[in-house]
Each structure stands twice: as C-alpha cells, then as structure tokens.
Write an enzyme that holds these catalytic residues in place. Structure first.
Site, mmCIF file in Angstrom:
data_model
loop_
_atom_site.group_PDB
_atom_site.id
_atom_site.type_symbol
_atom_site.label_atom_id
_atom_site.label_comp_id
_atom_site.label_asym_id
_atom_site.label_seq_id
_atom_site.Cartn_x
_atom_site.Cartn_y
_atom_site.Cartn_z
ATOM 1 N N ASP A 229 91.074 -20.720 36.620
ATOM 2 C CA ASP A 229 90.191 -20.200 37.685
ATOM 3 C C ASP A 229 88.687 -20.346 37.436
ATOM 4 O O ASP A 229 87.912 -19.427 37.763
ATOM 5 C CB ASP A 229 90.515 -18.722 37.956
ATOM 6 N N LYS B 229 97.250 -20.766 42.953
ATOM 7 C CA LYS B 229 98.034 -19.548 42.755
ATOM 8 C C LYS B 229 97.500 -18.422 43.633
ATOM 9 O O LYS B 229 96.282 -18.234 43.726
ATOM 10 C CB LYS B 229 98.000 -19.148 41.265
ATOM 11 N N CYS C 122 93.050 -12.703 34.944
ATOM 12 C CA CYS C 122 93.936 -13.864 35.126
ATOM 13 C C CYS C 122 94.339 -14.539 33.821
ATOM 14 O O CYS C 122 95.449 -15.073 33.723
ATOM 15 C CB CYS C 122 93.308 -14.854 36.097
HETATM 16 N N1 TIU Z 1 90.749 -15.188 37.954
HETATM 17 C C1 TIU Z 1 90.702 -13.871 37.836
HETATM 18 O O1 TIU Z 1 90.607 -13.319 36.744
HETATM 19 N N2 TIU Z 1 90.710 -13.117 39.012
HETATM 20 C C2 TIU Z 1 90.083 -11.919 39.149
HETATM 21 O O2 TIU Z 1 90.155 -11.293 40.203
HETATM 22 N N3 TIU Z 1 89.383 -11.446 38.071
HETATM 23 C C3 TIU Z 1 88.590 -10.348 38.016
HETATM 24 O O3 TIU Z 1 88.129 -10.020 36.908
HETATM 25 N N4 TIU Z 1 88.325 -9.675 39.102
#
Ligand code: TIU
Length: 225
Positions: free
Chosen positions: A29, A134, A167
């Site tokens: 991500d 995802k 994530c």
């Molecule tokens: N990619 C991921 O970690 N999604 C999140 O929403 N992370 C947060 O720390 N909010």
C-alpha cells in the site's frame, strides 16, 4: 552470507535464511492515499509526512531486488468505483465529514482507478510485477495473492510498506497462518504513530518470532551483494 544458494540475513529474533528464487518482496500500500495530503490517511486525521522516511529505503531495496531478478508483488488498498465491496461499517467508521468514495484533491478517496489510489511514482510497479488490489487491511482477504504465491512457487516474503501496525501487521499475520515466513525490514515500514510502529515490530518478533523476523534493509542489501 550464502550457503547452498540460500542467503542469510542478520535479523531478530535470529537470522533469516531464504532462497532468493522462492522469496518475494511484497510492498504493501505505498499509495498516494496514504503518503500524500488530501487522501485517505489525512481523512483519518493523520500527519501523512510521517510515512515519507520509508520511501528511500524501499526504493533502494526494490532496485536491488529487481537487479537480482527476484520476484516483486505490490498491493493497493481500495474499493470498486461502485463501492459494492465497501463494508458499510468501514464507510461510516470514524464519523469523518468525508468518507471513502467521496471526492478529494486526488480523486475519489480510496477508490480504484483514482489518482490517490495509485502507487507513488518512486515505487511504481514494472511490467510483470503483480499488483494485488485488496479491499481490506490484509493482502490475503478477498484477493488472489495466495494463488499467485502458489503458482510462482513463493515460500517466504519480505514485507515492506505502510502502515506497520495496520496493513503490514495484518498481512504478516495472515501470511504466517498460511505457512509463509515473513521478514520485515524496519526502515521500510512506517506508521503515523511512532509508538505503534515500535510495538508493531515487537509483536512480530516476540516469542521467538511468533509472526516472523525483523531486520533492516541494509542487512538484506548486504546479503544480496
Ligand atoms: N494500508 C494501511 O495500513 N491502511 C490503513 O488504513 N492504515 C492506517 O494506518 N490507517
């Protein structure tokens, strides 16, 4: 260090040994929505500049990994434009004025195909590198990641990206339960909360590596060179 085609990386709780051909770099991500102002991360009330220190180490590791001809997989969190895969609970969580799917400066927040959903330019995927879209925090939930790992013969993962305790941790836990070894280079993962970053890594390597191993990208680069 190399023995029988295997490489060994200095790590905690003990050294991580891997076969390069069956170990993938999984970058979680590294999207504009999390690293740039005006996206999902900022919508949640976070200071997105906190994650930027992860970019250069990821870039160096990705470059070395590609140069060695090894497998790379990227992930992106986000939803279909019709939001049919967005859990109602996720949409309303946080009581923000703006929600997932609303218009923002980088397009609709956390929606596939929008500018904010894209991976940052510094780490942009190359042809042949699978990109896993995802809907959740874990990269295995409702995706074809496990099929790709199986068909490509991947047994071990080096997991980087953001955020450490959300994530990255969720994906490492999912991977661990599916039998994959995970190594996390601490400089290549980041959080909006330094204390959650620290504890997120501690939780992975505690209890003799209950979920995996923690190291530093410099040690992986040393093993590759
Ligand atoms: N990619 C991921 O970690 N999604 C999140 O929403 N992370 C947060 O720390 N909010």
């Amino acid at each position: 260090m190399q023995t029988n085609g295997k490489l060994t990386v200095d790590a905690e709780p003990y050294e991580f040994t891997f076969s390069p051909d069956t170990c993938a770099l999984v970058i979680i991500d590294m999207q504009r929505d999390f690293l740039e102002p005006g996206g999902f991360g900022e919508m949640l009330g976070n200071d997105v500049s906190m994650l930027r220190r992860t970019i250069q180490p990821n870039k160096a590791l990705l470059s070395a990994w590609r140069k060695a001809g090894l497998q790379v997989i990227h992930t992106r969190e986000g939803h279909r434009p019709d939001l049919a895969d967005l859990p109602p609970a996720k949409k309303i969580r946080g009581r923000s004025a703006t929600c997932i799917g609303d218009a923002g400066p980088m397009g609709r927040i956390l929606v596939r195909g929008e500018e904010g959903h894209d991976i940052i330019a510094e780490l942009y995927p190359q042809a042949g590198e699978p990109v896993i879209d995802k809907p959740g925090k874990g990269a295995f939930y409702s995706t074809d990641l496990q099929a790709i790992l199986k068909y490509r013969g991947i047994k071990q993962l080096i997991v980087t990206g953001v955020t450490t305790e959300v994530c990255v941790n969720t994906t490492v836990r999912e991977a661990n339960d599916r039998g994959y070894d995970c190594l996390i280079p601490e400089d290549c993962v980041g959080s909006y909360f330094p204390e959650f970053h620290d504890w997120g890594l501690k939780m992975i390597k505690a209890q003799k590596g209950i979920f995996g191993w923690v190291s530093h990208s410099s040690k992986i680069l040393a093993a590759l060179s």
